[in-house]
Each structure stands twice: as C-alpha cells, then as structure tokens.
Design an enzyme around this catalytic site. Structure first.
Site, PDB file in Angstrom:
ATOM      1  N   LYS A 132      -4.565   8.471   1.061  1.00 33.32           N
ATOM      2  CA  LYS A 132      -3.237   8.856   1.524  1.00 33.32           C
ATOM      3  C   LYS A 132      -2.963  10.273   1.041  1.00 33.32           C
ATOM      4  O   LYS A 132      -3.241  10.610  -0.112  1.00 33.32           O
ATOM      5  CB  LYS A 132      -2.174   7.889   1.003  1.00 33.32           C
ATOM      6  CG  LYS A 132      -0.764   8.184   1.509  1.00 33.32           C
ATOM      7  CD  LYS A 132       0.226   7.135   1.010  1.00 33.32           C
ATOM      8  CE  LYS A 132       1.665   7.520   1.344  1.00 33.32           C
ATOM      9  NZ  LYS A 132       2.636   6.551   0.787  1.00 33.32           N
ATOM     10  N   LYS A 174      -4.286   7.798   5.695  1.00 31.91           N
ATOM     11  CA  LYS A 174      -2.843   7.719   5.928  1.00 31.91           C
ATOM     12  C   LYS A 174      -2.225   9.054   5.555  1.00 31.91           C
ATOM     13  O   LYS A 174      -2.510   9.598   4.477  1.00 31.91           O
ATOM     14  CB  LYS A 174      -2.223   6.594   5.094  1.00 31.91           C
ATOM     15  CG  LYS A 174      -0.689   6.511   5.203  1.00 31.91           C
ATOM     16  CD  LYS A 174      -0.140   5.358   4.369  1.00 31.91           C
ATOM     17  CE  LYS A 174       1.383   5.359   4.344  1.00 31.91           C
ATOM     18  NZ  LYS A 174       1.944   4.236   3.548  1.00 31.91           N
ATOM     19  N   ASP A 194       0.457   1.199  -2.395  1.00 33.41           N
ATOM     20  CA  ASP A 194       0.151   2.636  -2.375  1.00 33.41           C
ATOM     21  C   ASP A 194       0.302   3.159  -3.801  1.00 33.41           C
ATOM     22  O   ASP A 194       1.387   3.058  -4.382  1.00 33.41           O
ATOM     23  CB  ASP A 194       1.112   3.392  -1.456  1.00 33.41           C
ATOM     24  CG  ASP A 194       0.852   3.144   0.018  1.00 33.41           C
ATOM     25  OD1 ASP A 194       0.154   2.156   0.344  1.00 33.41           O
ATOM     26  OD2 ASP A 194       1.356   3.915   0.848  1.00 33.41           O
TER      27      ASP A 194
END
Length: 233
Positions: free
Chosen positions: A162, A190, A100
């Site tokens: 995300k 996400k 990430d």
C-alpha cells in the site's frame, strides 16, 4: 467480498474502493457518512480509526458484502513491534476482515531492514488468514527507498503493498512505476493518497493497482463521475 465485478460499471469501480475516515479529526458523523456511502454504493471495505470500530460493526452487521478494515501502527509506523502485534490481535479478534499496517518508516530510512522485514512477518503471522496490506508512505521516501520497501514487503509475505496513509502526500504514477519495476504482479497493489478523480483511478488501475483507499468526499466524487458517465453512454 466480491472484487471481480467488471470495472466498466460504477458497481465495478465501487468494488475497487476502500472508503475511509482515518484522519485524526474524523468524527462519529464522518464515520456514519462513510458507512452510509458504503451501503449505498457497495464499496468493498470501510476503514475507520480503531476507536470507531464498534460503531462500524453495529451499522454494517446486516451488510456482509462490505468488509471492515483495521489499521495498525497508523499513521507513523513508529510503535514497537509488541504494540503493533497487540493492535493486530485486537483488530482480528474484533472481527476485522482486512488489516492495513504502516511499516517502521524511520527504521527503513535508517537501513534497519532486517528489523523492518521481521516486523512485517510477525504481523502477517498474527493476522493470518486475513489479508495484510503494508503501507510504505511513498511521499516520505526516495525512489531507492521505495524500491527497497517494495522488495521487503513482498519477501515478508504480505498480501498487498500500500502506497500511503493519505496523511503525508499523494501517490503518483511515478511511484507506481517504481513499485511495479521491483515486484511486477507478484503482489497486489493498493494506492492511498491523491486519488480524487475517475481518470486518476482508471489510469492507476491500468498500471496494475487493484485497490484504492479513498476518503469520503473523493470517493463520492468518483462515484458521481461514474454514474454521470454511464448516463451519457
């Protein structure tokens, strides 16, 4: 890592959750707690801060069903691309299953869009074939900036958008709608930041969110809600 378990069960919910200890003051005990919770509930992935990764690898070596995630440029996104590439390379070599990264928020807000997109492309090439999730930090962006970031992340070849680090503020249903308006189902989504109840998680999942980054206490609260709900059905 099986993410196809039906989400009608607590087991299915657990396979949507990345449990994390990624605050600046997250301690060794916090990390041990998320590892214990991941083993107990079969959460899909564990995310610590990079300095705690050796502990996570050791504790989860016999639990391959739970992935181990690494964070790049966390939480500001303001490092040089060279630094981010080194971080990504180190995390991949260490054995992380997912990465990430935080995009360069300052450059995004400054209109330096080519540089932002190019950095994402470089990190994706570095970590491939691992999935790359790119954090835009919705709480710091305008609606128009969220739309621009969504398009850039998709175009740069990332695997997930995300919404946040969990440091800056909560993700709302409005944020999800903006992202979906721009990318539809062309890239997975996400959410991190503000998911503290089962109802919130389920509503966001209905809108197309496929993964959730959730801190220790909130993740356990959600699992307790799931288990209690199942017991009364």
């Amino acid at each position: 890592m099986d993410t196809n378990t039906p989400i009608i069960s607590s087991q299915g919910i657990a396979r949507l959750i990345d449990i994390s200890a990624v605050r600046a003051d997250s301690t060794r005990q916090d990390v041990e707690d998320i590892i214990e919770a991941a083993i107990k509930h079969n959460f899909v992935c564990v995310f610590p801060m990079p300095g705690m990764l050796p502990l996570v690898f050791e504790k989860l070596k016999n639990h391959p069903q739970t992935g181990i995630g690494g964070v790049v440029g966390f939480p500001s996104g303001a490092e040089t691309t060279t630094c981010k590439l080194f971080q990504a390379q180190e995390l991949k070599k260490a054995g992380c299953n997912e990465i990430d990264m935080v995009l360069n928020i300052g450059k995004l807000k400054s209109g330096m869009l080519t540089e932002v997109e190019d950095e994402i492309r470089q990190i994706k090439a570095e970590v491939s074939p691992l999935p790359l999730k790119v954090i835009m930090e919705v709480a710091l962006l305008t609606d128009e900036e969220i739309k621009i970031a969504s398009t850039l992340i998709l175009r740069a070849g990332a695997d997930y958008i995300k919404t946040g680090t969990g440091w800056a503020g909560a993700t709302t249903l409005h944020h999800i709608a903006l992202i979906k308006e721009m990318v539809g189902d062309a890239i997975r989504l996400k959410v991190a930041g503000g998911v503290r109840t089962l109802d919130t998680l389920l509503e966001m999942h209905r809108l197309g969110v496929s993964r959730f980054g959730i801190g220790y206490r909130s993740a356990l609260h959600i699992m307790e809600e799931c288990i209690n709900k199942e017991a009364h059905e």
